[in-house]
Design a protein around this motif. Structure first.
Motif, PDB file in Angstrom:
ATOM      1  N   SER A 116      19.841  -9.729  43.500  1.00  0.00           N
ATOM      2  CA  SER A 116      20.390 -10.240  44.752  1.00  0.00           C
ATOM      3  C   SER A 116      19.636  -9.721  45.967  1.00  0.00           C
ATOM      4  CB  SER A 116      21.866  -9.856  44.872  1.00  0.00           C
ATOM      5  OG  SER A 116      21.998  -8.432  44.891  1.00  0.00           O
ATOM      6  N   HIS A 117      18.622  -8.889  45.758  1.00  0.00           N
ATOM      7  CA  HIS A 117      17.870  -8.366  46.898  1.00  0.00           C
ATOM      8  C   HIS A 117      16.444  -8.052  46.443  1.00  0.00           C
ATOM      9  CE1 HIS A 117      19.210  -4.780  44.748  1.00  0.00           C
ATOM     10  NE2 HIS A 117      18.204  -4.128  45.309  1.00  0.00           N
ATOM     11  N   GLY A 118      15.578  -7.716  47.386  1.00  0.00           N
ATOM     12  CA  GLY A 118      14.202  -7.406  47.015  1.00  0.00           C
ATOM     13  C   GLY A 118      13.468  -8.638  46.519  1.00  0.00           C
ATOM     14  N   ASN A 119      12.601  -8.434  45.563  1.00  0.00           N
ATOM     15  CA  ASN A 119      11.789  -9.522  45.015  1.00  0.00           C
ATOM     16  C   ASN A 119      12.610 -10.301  43.986  1.00  0.00           C
ATOM     17  OD1 ASN A 119       9.860 -11.222  43.965  1.00  0.00           O
ATOM     18  ND2 ASN A 119       8.354  -9.634  43.572  1.00  0.00           N
ATOM     19  N   VAL A 120      13.498 -11.137  44.479  1.00  0.00           N
ATOM     20  CA  VAL A 120      14.413 -11.863  43.597  1.00  0.00           C
ATOM     21  C   VAL A 120      13.650 -12.766  42.632  1.00  0.00           C
ATOM     22  CG1 VAL A 120      16.303 -13.534  43.517  1.00  0.00           C
ATOM     23  CG2 VAL A 120      16.285 -11.743  45.273  1.00  0.00           C
ATOM     24  N   ASP A 121      12.664 -13.490  43.139  1.00  0.00           N
ATOM     25  CA  ASP A 121      11.898 -14.391  42.264  1.00  0.00           C
ATOM     26  C   ASP A 121      11.182 -13.612  41.168  1.00  0.00           C
ATOM     27  OD1 ASP A 121      12.708 -16.552  43.739  1.00  0.00           O
ATOM     28  OD2 ASP A 121      10.897 -16.625  44.972  1.00  0.00           O
ATOM     29  N   GLY A 122      10.615 -12.480  41.530  1.00  0.00           N
ATOM     30  CA  GLY A 122       9.921 -11.669  40.535  1.00  0.00           C
ATOM     31  C   GLY A 122      10.855 -11.137  39.477  1.00  0.00           C
ATOM     32  N   ARG A 123      12.048 -10.731  39.900  1.00  0.00           N
ATOM     33  CA  ARG A 123      13.025 -10.219  38.926  1.00  0.00           C
ATOM     34  C   ARG A 123      13.495 -11.316  37.983  1.00  0.00           C
ATOM     35  NH1 ARG A 123      16.705  -6.191  42.751  1.00  0.00           N
ATOM     36  NH2 ARG A 123      15.039  -4.685  43.170  1.00  0.00           N
ATOM     37  N   HIS A 124      13.740 -12.494  38.535  1.00  0.00           N
ATOM     38  CA  HIS A 124      14.130 -13.621  37.681  1.00  0.00           C
ATOM     39  C   HIS A 124      13.031 -13.929  36.664  1.00  0.00           C
ATOM     40  CE1 HIS A 124      18.006 -14.985  39.058  1.00  0.00           C
ATOM     41  NE2 HIS A 124      17.635 -14.899  40.341  1.00  0.00           N
ATOM     42  N   ALA A 125      11.790 -13.897  37.115  1.00  0.00           N
ATOM     43  CA  ALA A 125      10.672 -14.181  36.210  1.00  0.00           C
ATOM     44  C   ALA A 125      10.585 -13.131  35.112  1.00  0.00           C
ATOM     45  CB  ALA A 125       9.363 -14.235  37.007  1.00  0.00           C
ATOM     46  N   LEU A 126      10.752 -11.881  35.488  1.00  0.00           N
ATOM     47  CA  LEU A 126      10.682 -10.806  34.499  1.00  0.00           C
ATOM     48  C   LEU A 126      11.772 -10.955  33.448  1.00  0.00           C
ATOM     49  CD1 LEU A 126       9.412  -8.194  33.513  1.00  0.00           C
ATOM     50  CD2 LEU A 126      10.889  -6.937  35.076  1.00  0.00           C
ATOM     51  N   ILE A 127      12.990 -11.257  33.902  1.00  0.00           N
ATOM     52  CA  ILE A 127      14.094 -11.459  32.960  1.00  0.00           C
ATOM     53  C   ILE A 127      13.800 -12.638  32.039  1.00  0.00           C
ATOM     54  CG2 ILE A 127      16.521 -12.160  32.771  1.00  0.00           C
ATOM     55  CD1 ILE A 127      17.027 -10.508  35.321  1.00  0.00           C
ATOM     56  N   ASP A 128      13.275 -13.713  32.611  1.00  0.00           N
ATOM     57  CA  ASP A 128      12.925 -14.904  31.835  1.00  0.00           C
ATOM     58  C   ASP A 128      11.904 -14.560  30.746  1.00  0.00           C
ATOM     59  OD1 ASP A 128      12.130 -17.412  30.919  1.00  0.00           O
ATOM     60  OD2 ASP A 128      12.246 -18.335  32.889  1.00  0.00           O
ATOM     61  N   ILE A 129      10.874 -13.788  31.103  1.00  0.00           N
ATOM     62  CA  ILE A 129       9.831 -13.396  30.151  1.00  0.00           C
ATOM     63  C   ILE A 129      10.400 -12.509  29.048  1.00  0.00           C
ATOM     64  CG2 ILE A 129       7.698 -12.062  29.906  1.00  0.00           C
ATOM     65  CD1 ILE A 129       7.066 -12.976  32.842  1.00  0.00           C
ATOM     66  N   LEU A 130      11.216 -11.528  29.446  1.00  0.00           N
ATOM     67  CA  LEU A 130      11.798 -10.617  28.462  1.00  0.00           C
ATOM     68  C   LEU A 130      12.754 -11.349  27.521  1.00  0.00           C
ATOM     69  CD1 LEU A 130      12.506  -7.471  30.672  1.00  0.00           C
ATOM     70  CD2 LEU A 130      10.746  -7.727  28.919  1.00  0.00           C
ATOM     71  N   GLU A 131      13.554 -12.268  28.069  1.00  0.00           N
ATOM     72  CA  GLU A 131      14.487 -13.020  27.224  1.00  0.00           C
ATOM     73  C   GLU A 131      13.742 -13.859  26.192  1.00  0.00           C
ATOM     74  OE1 GLU A 131      17.623 -13.019  26.777  1.00  0.00           O
ATOM     75  OE2 GLU A 131      18.331 -11.784  28.437  1.00  0.00           O
ATOM     76  N   ALA A 132      12.634 -14.470  26.609  1.00  0.00           N
ATOM     77  CA  ALA A 132      11.848 -15.264  25.660  1.00  0.00           C
ATOM     78  C   ALA A 132      11.325 -14.386  24.538  1.00  0.00           C
ATOM     79  CB  ALA A 132      10.691 -15.946  26.397  1.00  0.00           C
ATOM     80  N   GLY A 133      10.822 -13.204  24.896  1.00  0.00           N
ATOM     81  CA  GLY A 133      10.299 -12.300  23.875  1.00  0.00           C
ATOM     82  C   GLY A 133      11.371 -11.767  22.955  1.00  0.00           C
ATOM     83  N   LEU A 134      12.519 -11.397  23.526  1.00  0.00           N
ATOM     84  CA  LEU A 134      13.604 -10.854  22.710  1.00  0.00           C
ATOM     85  C   LEU A 134      14.159 -11.903  21.747  1.00  0.00           C
ATOM     86  CD1 LEU A 134      15.432  -8.705  25.389  1.00  0.00           C
ATOM     87  CD2 LEU A 134      14.216  -7.869  23.378  1.00  0.00           C
TER      88      LEU A 134
END
Length: 332
Positions: free
Chosen positions: A1-19
């Protein structure tokens, strides 16, 4: 909800795909399908190149044959869960050995929780239960075996002339006190056990067997010859008791090994030999590597990162970088 929101969403997306890619549940679902009264087992993505048998395997769900699930490994319930959900009432049951500390998620398949990396009494009880359930298998029956990391400890049923306590002490000295790697422990374990080194598959005869390996593969030839794969105990093992002795000597464990272990490894009793390739292939088994490397966690996360516009870099490989874990962490 703050900071680099787009970057955090991307990181979560990448990690979820890998997991998700690292969870064998999904690939197991993709391996099985039911059409009418037929169970169809097959998916070219999961076949080791060069395997002696390929294509779809058919099983008549209206016949007299039963379907069972047996296996061991950390998180192995995820594979069994997919089979439970796909087959429903067509699954007669089974037994798997998972690492202690987890929760039971299976309903039709029994679960024993054992110790790793030093096996305990629960590991032995789990193996004994598998043998009990497999005692009346017929050629009409179908058995899924499943193995993954941790199987070499969890699938433990010591040779009749070696006690569990002796095997525990030997394992502790070798891995904990001497720091010997698992790859050198493999031939030792394989020749001191009633289940390892492919003996697991012998106990399931004369049923049809489908071996599910929660591990990557390069080819069927590698599965049969590469020492990395000799811990997948539904498969053959070409090592000998002498190989086990040399591994113990390499790590200065032979002289402190229990007399029963020394006697067993030097006896060279044909009755205790591991499964050979010829014997294994005569069983007409099927092998599916349901976690092939190209569909694994790192390649999948890498692909997803690229799709999102990033330039991904893989920093290390488990098979080229084998120092202490904290050293890998510092490098990463």
């Amino acid at each position: 909800s703050h900071g680099n929101v787009d970057g955090r969403h991307a990181l979560i997306d990448i990690l979820e795909a890998g997991l998700k890619a690292s969870d064998p549940y999904y690939n197991t679902l993709d391996l099985l399908r039911i059409e009418g009264d037929q169970l169809i087992i097959g998916n070219a993505e999961f076949e080791p190149p060069g395997a002696p048998r390929s294509g779809d395997e058919m099983f008549d769900l209206t016949g007299n044959g039963r379907i069972f699930v047996f296996g061991a490994g950390k998180g192995i319930q995820r594979i069994a869960k997919a089979i439970e959900e796909k087959l429903g009432d067509h699954l007669a049951g089974g037994h798997v050995i998972d690492k202690q500390g987890g929760e039971q998620i299976l309903e039709r398949v029994e679960v024993t929780f054992g110790a790793h990396p030093v096996p305990d009494e629960a590991c032995v009880r789990g193996c004994q239960r598998i043998l009990e359930m497999a005692a009346d298998l017929t050629e009409d029956d179908l058995v899924f075996t499943m193995v993954g990391n941790g199987v070499s400890s969890l699938l433990t049923l010591p040779a009749q002339d070696v006690s569990l306590e002796e095997l525990q002490r030997l394992t502790y000295i070798f891995q904990i006190e001497r720091g010997g790697p698992t790859i050198d422990l493999i031939p030792i374990r394989n020749h001191l056990d009633q289940m390892k080194g492919g003996r697991f598959s012998r106990h399931l005869q004369p049923a049809r067997t489908i071996h599910l390996l929660a591990f990557h593969h390069d080819s069927y030839d590698n599965l049969m010859t590469d020492s990395l794969y000799r811990w997948l105990h539904s498969l053959p093992d070409m090592t000998t008791g002498e190989d086990a002795i040399q591994a113990l000597k390499k790590w200065d464990v032979w002289d402190v090994a229990p007399p029963s272990v020394q006697a067993h490894l030097t006896s060279n009793d044909p009755a205790s030999q591991a499964l050979t390739i010829d014997e294994f292939e005569a069983m007409k088994p099927r092998i599916f590597c349901i976690s092939p490397e190209h569909l694994g966690m790192v390649p999948t996360a890498k692909r997803r990162a690229a799709e999102l516009g990033f330039k991904p870099h893989v920093l290390y490989s488990n098979f080229t970088m084998l120092p202490e874990a904290n050293q890998v962490g510092m490098f990463v």
